[in-house]
Motif scaffolding. Structure first.
Motif, PDB file in Angstrom:
ATOM      1  N   ASP A   1       0.852  -1.186   0.000  1.00 21.48           N
ATOM      2  CA  ASP A   1       0.000   0.000   0.000  1.00 21.48           C
ATOM      3  C   ASP A   1       0.888   1.237   0.000  1.00 21.48           C
ATOM      4  O   ASP A   1       1.741   1.406   0.881  1.00 21.48           O
ATOM      5  N   THR A   2       0.693   2.096  -0.987  1.00 22.59           N
ATOM      6  CA  THR A   2       1.432   3.347  -1.048  1.00 22.59           C
ATOM      7  C   THR A   2       0.511   4.493  -0.631  1.00 22.59           C
ATOM      8  O   THR A   2      -0.636   4.278  -0.257  1.00 22.59           O
ATOM      9  N   GLY A   3       1.035   5.699  -0.698  1.00 21.86           N
ATOM     10  CA  GLY A   3       0.221   6.847  -0.295  1.00 21.86           C
ATOM     11  C   GLY A   3      -0.979   7.063  -1.186  1.00 21.86           C
ATOM     12  O   GLY A   3      -1.994   7.619  -0.760  1.00 21.86           O
ATOM     13  N   THR A   4      -0.897   6.617  -2.454  1.00 21.36           N
ATOM     14  CA  THR A   4      -1.981   6.859  -3.407  1.00 21.36           C
ATOM     15  C   THR A   4      -2.746   5.600  -3.775  1.00 21.36           C
ATOM     16  O   THR A   4      -3.962   5.636  -3.975  1.00 21.36           O
ATOM     17  N   ASN A   5      -2.067   4.456  -3.865  1.00 20.88           N
ATOM     18  CA  ASN A   5      -2.710   3.212  -4.303  1.00 20.88           C
ATOM     19  C   ASN A   5      -2.636   2.158  -3.207  1.00 20.88           C
ATOM     20  O   ASN A   5      -1.753   2.176  -2.348  1.00 20.88           O
ATOM     21  N   THR A   6      -3.567   1.206  -3.240  1.00 17.26           N
ATOM     22  CA  THR A   6      -3.566   0.067  -2.322  1.00 17.26           C
ATOM     23  C   THR A   6      -3.587  -1.228  -3.126  1.00 17.26           C
ATOM     24  O   THR A   6      -4.148  -1.281  -4.227  1.00 17.26           O
TER      25      THR A   6
ATOM     26  N   SER B   1       6.074  -4.056  -8.913  1.00 18.19           N
ATOM     27  CA  SER B   1       5.836  -2.844  -9.696  1.00 18.19           C
ATOM     28  C   SER B   1       6.287  -1.585  -8.971  1.00 18.19           C
ATOM     29  O   SER B   1       6.445  -0.532  -9.587  1.00 18.19           O
ATOM     30  N   VAL B   2       6.495  -1.704  -7.653  1.00 23.33           N
ATOM     31  CA  VAL B   2       6.916  -0.547  -6.858  1.00 23.33           C
ATOM     32  C   VAL B   2       8.432  -0.495  -6.718  1.00 23.33           C
ATOM     33  O   VAL B   2       9.049   0.558  -6.823  1.00 23.33           O
TER      34      VAL B   2
ATOM     35  N   ALA C   1       1.014  -7.025   8.176  1.00 22.11           N
ATOM     36  CA  ALA C   1       1.331  -5.732   7.571  1.00 22.11           C
ATOM     37  C   ALA C   1       2.682  -5.269   8.098  1.00 22.11           C
ATOM     38  O   ALA C   1       2.854  -5.083   9.305  1.00 22.11           O
ATOM     39  N   TYR C   2       3.632  -5.098   7.189  1.00 27.00           N
ATOM     40  CA  TYR C   2       4.995  -4.710   7.567  1.00 27.00           C
ATOM     41  C   TYR C   2       5.298  -3.337   6.976  1.00 27.00           C
ATOM     42  O   TYR C   2       5.284  -3.161   5.748  1.00 27.00           O
ATOM     43  N   PRO C   3       5.548  -2.325   7.806  1.00 26.05           N
ATOM     44  CA  PRO C   3       5.840  -0.976   7.277  1.00 26.05           C
ATOM     45  C   PRO C   3       7.243  -0.900   6.675  1.00 26.05           C
ATOM     46  O   PRO C   3       8.235  -1.119   7.365  1.00 26.05           O
ATOM     47  N   LEU C   4       7.302  -0.583   5.378  1.00 26.89           N
ATOM     48  CA  LEU C   4       8.597  -0.433   4.721  1.00 26.89           C
ATOM     49  C   LEU C   4       9.212   0.918   5.047  1.00 26.89           C
ATOM     50  O   LEU C   4      10.416   1.026   5.257  1.00 26.89           O
ATOM     51  N   ASP C   5       8.392   1.945   5.064  1.00 23.92           N
ATOM     52  CA  ASP C   5       8.836   3.283   5.464  1.00 23.92           C
ATOM     53  C   ASP C   5       7.604   4.058   5.921  1.00 23.92           C
ATOM     54  O   ASP C   5       6.564   3.464   6.220  1.00 23.92           O
ATOM     55  N   GLY C   6       7.676   5.377   5.927  1.00 24.35           N
ATOM     56  CA  GLY C   6       6.561   6.173   6.432  1.00 24.35           C
ATOM     57  C   GLY C   6       5.322   6.135   5.563  1.00 24.35           C
ATOM     58  O   GLY C   6       4.221   6.405   6.038  1.00 24.35           O
ATOM     59  N   GLU C   7       5.467   5.757   4.284  1.00 18.86           N
ATOM     60  CA  GLU C   7       4.334   5.785   3.375  1.00 18.86           C
ATOM     61  C   GLU C   7       3.882   4.409   2.909  1.00 18.86           C
ATOM     62  O   GLU C   7       2.697   4.189   2.703  1.00 18.86           O
ATOM     63  N   ARG C   8       4.826   3.495   2.736  1.00 18.88           N
ATOM     64  CA  ARG C   8       4.491   2.199   2.129  1.00 18.88           C
ATOM     65  C   ARG C   8       4.379   1.097   3.182  1.00 18.88           C
ATOM     66  O   ARG C   8       5.229   0.996   4.075  1.00 18.88           O
TER      67      ARG C   8
END
Length: 417
Positions: free
Chosen positions: A186-191, A197-198, A247-254
């Motif tokens: 999940d990114t800031g704009t898409n889920t 692809s990211v 759910a594993y946070p990659l950084d502040g947005e993803r």
């Protein structure tokens, strides 16, 4: 600096104990219950974003010397904060360590840091010192490989070692491939966007953190069903129910969604038998088969499992279940008379058991002094004795017969000036 230094040791400062692993290095002082620091075996080079691994066997000697010199300097002056000239060194090594690597490491210690003496101690043998036993089959599940070695009455049975390139490195490679192929982010704009692809790859430290935090080893029955569903030879195998996604946070947005099917199946590669019917569990049994027949029962009842990969949840239970299942098969049942297998629990975490054994050995000042290779010996001969090579020339050929032999075994309490 060690506490109570100099008390009861004849005034000699305690030795430095270094376990230089392929992924992590453990370092500290002899006589202590744990390493002072556990750091990645890598250095940062200017102009290069990715860290450089220190333990490399396929690079030229000059380059390796530079890497080791910089890394050991960091150990002494950033983490241990002691003068290397004042202290002996105990290096924990694998029996499969190439000669050119240990010779380069010795050159760094003697030529650059001018340490008084160096002792190379096999990690499998040092592990037994933590338990007070002298016979066992030791399985070291590390970063690059899994290595089983029987030790009987303190003597390593070298012709019975077994190894496979299965360890943390292989798990990380498999885990990254599965994450890129199956998992979403999940990114800031898409889920629900595919991870591939990211980003094209994940950093090594991120993959290791995902492995440690989310992955585990299934029990034997569940593991066999997962393997059957993976290969699905007859088309009827069904996969057991997957654990919950994480759910594993990659950084502040993803945020990466690690599938349950990845969490419980990625470690199965250690227990899947290859074309030669070998897995991490067969290493112990194959090693036992190569031991003298009158030692097998005693060795089977004394198993020691060490290494960072052995810290995965459920690993110890699974490998013992695999061994008890395999020993009933004709390949082992007809040859191995014993069916009793017992595993020891060392007084330290699996990744630092060998270091603790080296710390115990290094605290025995009199023995350490008589077993170490001194700086005087190295300066006269320019080499370190290789205990695993029988073709080394005798010492008489390496110095003039009219002179006294070099002080290879200079005692800790020597009165020589």
């Amino acid at each position: 600096m060690p506490m109570f230094e100099g008390l009861g040791t004849g005034g000699e400062k305690t030795a430095v104990v270094i376990d230089l692993g392929a992924a992590y290095t453990k370092c500290g002082f002899a006589g202590e219950s744990g390493p002072r620091c556990i750091i990645p075996s890598e250095i940062k080079k200017p102009g290069i974003t990715q860290a450089v691994k220190v333990v490399q066997y396929n690079i030229n000697t000059e380059e390796l010397y530079g890497y080791l010199k910089e890394f050991i300097h960091m150990l002494y002056f950033r983490h241990l904060l002691v003068n290397p000239r004042d202290r002996r060194v105990v290096v924990i090594e694998s029996i499969l360590c190439p000669s050119h690597f240990r010779e380069t490491l010795t050159k760094v210690f003697f030529k650059h840091f001018e340490v008084p003496s160096v002792l190379f101690a096999p990690c499998h043998l040092m592990s037994l010192l933590t338990l007070g036993i002298n016979s066992a089959v030791v399985l070291d599940c590390g970063y690059t490989e899994a290595l089983a070695l029987p030790i009987y009455e303190g003597i390593m049975i070298l012709n019975a070692w077994e190894a496979l390139p299965l360890g943390g490195k292989a798990i990380h490679k498999e885990l990254q491939a599965r994450l890129l192929e199956e998992c979403t982010v999940d990114t800031g704009t898409n889920t629900g966007e595919g991870l591939a692809s990211v980003m094209s790859s994940l950093p090594e430290e991120t993959i290791e953190d995902i492995k440690v935090r989310t992955c585990f080893v299934s029990d034997l029955q569940r593991g066999e069903k997962i393997q059957a569903a993976k290969f699905n030879i007859d088309g009827k195998a069904e996969r057991p129910q997957s654990p919950p996604d994480v759910a594993y946070p990659l950084d502040g947005e993803r945020i990466l969604h690690v599938k349950g099917s990845v969490r419980d199946s990625v470690i199965e590669m250690l227990f899947e038998q290859d074309n030669e019917e070998k897995s991490i569990a067969t290493l112990i049994l194959d090693s036992l088969l190569q031991c003298p027949i009158d030692t097998r029962k005693h060795l089977a009842e004394n198993l020691v499992i060490i290494g960072g990969t052995a810290m995965l949840p459920g690993f110890l239970h699974r490998i013992m279940a695999e061994i008890r299942c395999l020993v009933e098969k004709p390949k082992y049942k007809e040859v191995l008379a014993t069916k009793t297998f017992k595993v020891h629990t060392p007084p330290a975490k699996p990744n630092s058991v060998a270091w603790l054994g080296g710390a115990i050995f290094g605290a025995l000042q009199d023995i350490l002094g008589s077993r170490s290779v001194s700086k005087e010996y190295y300066s006269q001969t320019g080499r370190i004795p290789d205990w695993c090579c029988l073709n080394n020339p005798p010492l008489e050929m390496m110095y003039e017969t009219s002179k006294a032999p070099p002080p290879l075994m200079k005692r800790a309490y020597s009165t020589e000036k």
